[in-house]
Design a protein around this motif. Structure first.
Motif, short mmCIF file in Angstrom:
data_model
loop_
_atom_site.label_atom_id
_atom_site.label_comp_id
_atom_site.label_asym_id
_atom_site.label_seq_id
_atom_site.Cartn_x
_atom_site.Cartn_y
_atom_site.Cartn_z
N GLY A 19 0.82 -1.21 0.00
CA GLY A 19 0.00 0.00 0.00
C GLY A 19 0.85 1.25 0.00
O GLY A 19 0.55 2.23 -0.72
N GLN A 20 1.91 1.26 0.79
CA GLN A 20 2.80 2.43 0.84
C GLN A 20 3.51 2.62 -0.50
O GLN A 20 3.62 3.75 -0.99
N GLU A 21 3.95 1.54 -1.11
CA GLU A 21 4.63 1.63 -2.41
C GLU A 21 3.67 2.15 -3.47
O GLU A 21 4.03 3.01 -4.28
N GLU A 22 2.43 1.65 -3.49
CA GLU A 22 1.46 2.13 -4.46
C GLU A 22 1.13 3.60 -4.21
O GLU A 22 0.95 4.38 -5.15
N LEU A 23 1.08 4.00 -2.95
CA LEU A 23 0.83 5.41 -2.62
C LEU A 23 1.93 6.30 -3.19
O LEU A 23 1.66 7.34 -3.79
N HIS A 24 3.18 5.88 -3.06
CA HIS A 24 4.29 6.62 -3.67
C HIS A 24 4.11 6.72 -5.19
O HIS A 24 4.31 7.78 -5.78
N GLU A 29 2.71 9.74 -10.15
CA GLU A 29 1.92 9.88 -11.38
C GLU A 29 1.09 11.16 -11.37
O GLU A 29 1.01 11.86 -12.38
N LEU A 30 0.46 11.44 -10.24
CA LEU A 30 -0.37 12.64 -10.12
C LEU A 30 0.47 13.91 -10.27
O LEU A 30 0.10 14.83 -11.01
N GLN A 31 1.62 13.94 -9.63
CA GLN A 31 2.51 15.10 -9.74
C GLN A 31 2.97 15.30 -11.19
O GLN A 31 2.97 16.42 -11.70
N GLU A 71 -8.89 11.78 -15.22
CA GLU A 71 -7.65 11.13 -14.80
C GLU A 71 -7.14 11.71 -13.48
O GLU A 71 -6.73 10.97 -12.58
N VAL A 72 -7.19 13.03 -13.34
CA VAL A 72 -6.77 13.66 -12.08
C VAL A 72 -7.68 13.21 -10.94
O VAL A 72 -7.21 12.85 -9.86
N GLU A 73 -8.97 13.19 -11.18
CA GLU A 73 -9.92 12.77 -10.14
C GLU A 73 -9.68 11.32 -9.74
O GLU A 73 -9.69 10.97 -8.56
N LYS A 74 -9.42 10.45 -10.73
CA LYS A 74 -9.16 9.03 -10.46
C LYS A 74 -7.91 8.87 -9.59
O LYS A 74 -7.90 8.13 -8.60
N LEU A 75 -6.83 9.59 -9.94
CA LEU A 75 -5.59 9.49 -9.17
C LEU A 75 -5.76 10.07 -7.77
O LEU A 75 -5.25 9.51 -6.79
N ARG A 76 -6.48 11.19 -7.64
CA ARG A 76 -6.71 11.78 -6.31
C ARG A 76 -7.55 10.85 -5.44
O ARG A 76 -7.30 10.71 -4.24
N GLU A 81 -7.67 6.88 -0.94
CA GLU A 81 -7.92 5.51 -0.47
C GLU A 81 -6.66 4.90 0.14
O GLU A 81 -6.70 4.27 1.20
N LEU A 82 -5.55 5.06 -0.56
CA LEU A 82 -4.28 4.48 -0.08
C LEU A 82 -3.80 5.17 1.19
O LEU A 82 -3.27 4.50 2.09
#
Length: 130
Positions: A19-24, A29-31, A71-76, A81-82
């Motif tokens: 979970g932490q790795e996916e959050l990173h 990706e969002l940035q 796409e921004v909304e999906k990533l946010r 969640e993460l």
């Protein structure tokens, strides 16, 4: 105050590490996406303002397309969640309150590889130069 022993990666549950790795990854990706997109979500004219303590200039913005907004909304949403998953994980019930911050910082950095020590450069001076 005694030093808190390091928490090796193997002491963190695998789902928390994942979970932490996916959050990173999601934050990265969002940035990257936000840096690529126009500065304004909605189409706006450019402006220049030099009346404040620093000059601010923005070119005209065509706005974001519906796909870019989605796409921004999906990533946010995934980032949120993460963040909740990681911060509310059952693992944190096992960590004593004085150690929580240090343990959380170790989790954040557990996937980073330690920097390579700098290679020693050969000496360019000779004994005759001294």
């Amino acid at each position: 105050m005694p030093a808190t022993p390091a928490t090796p990666a193997q002491e963190f549950p695998s789902d928390l590490l994942a979970g932490q790795e996916e959050l990173h990854q999601v934050r990265s990706e969002l940035q990257t996406l936000l840096k690529r997109l126009p500065w304004s979500v909605e189409p706006l004219d450019g402006f220049s303002d030099n009346h404040g303590w620093r000059k601010v200039e923005r070119p005209a913005s065509p706005g974001w397309t519906p796909d870019e907004q989605a796409e921004v909304e999906k990533l946010r949403d995934r980032e949120r969640e993460l963040a909740v998953f990681v911060s509310c994980h059952r693992f944190w019930d096992q960590v004593s309150p004085p150690d929580t911050v240090d343990t959380r910082m170790r989790l954040k950095h557990v996937h980073k590889t330690p920097p390579e020590p700098p290679a020693e450069a050969p000496s360019t001076t000779t004994s005759e130069e001294h």
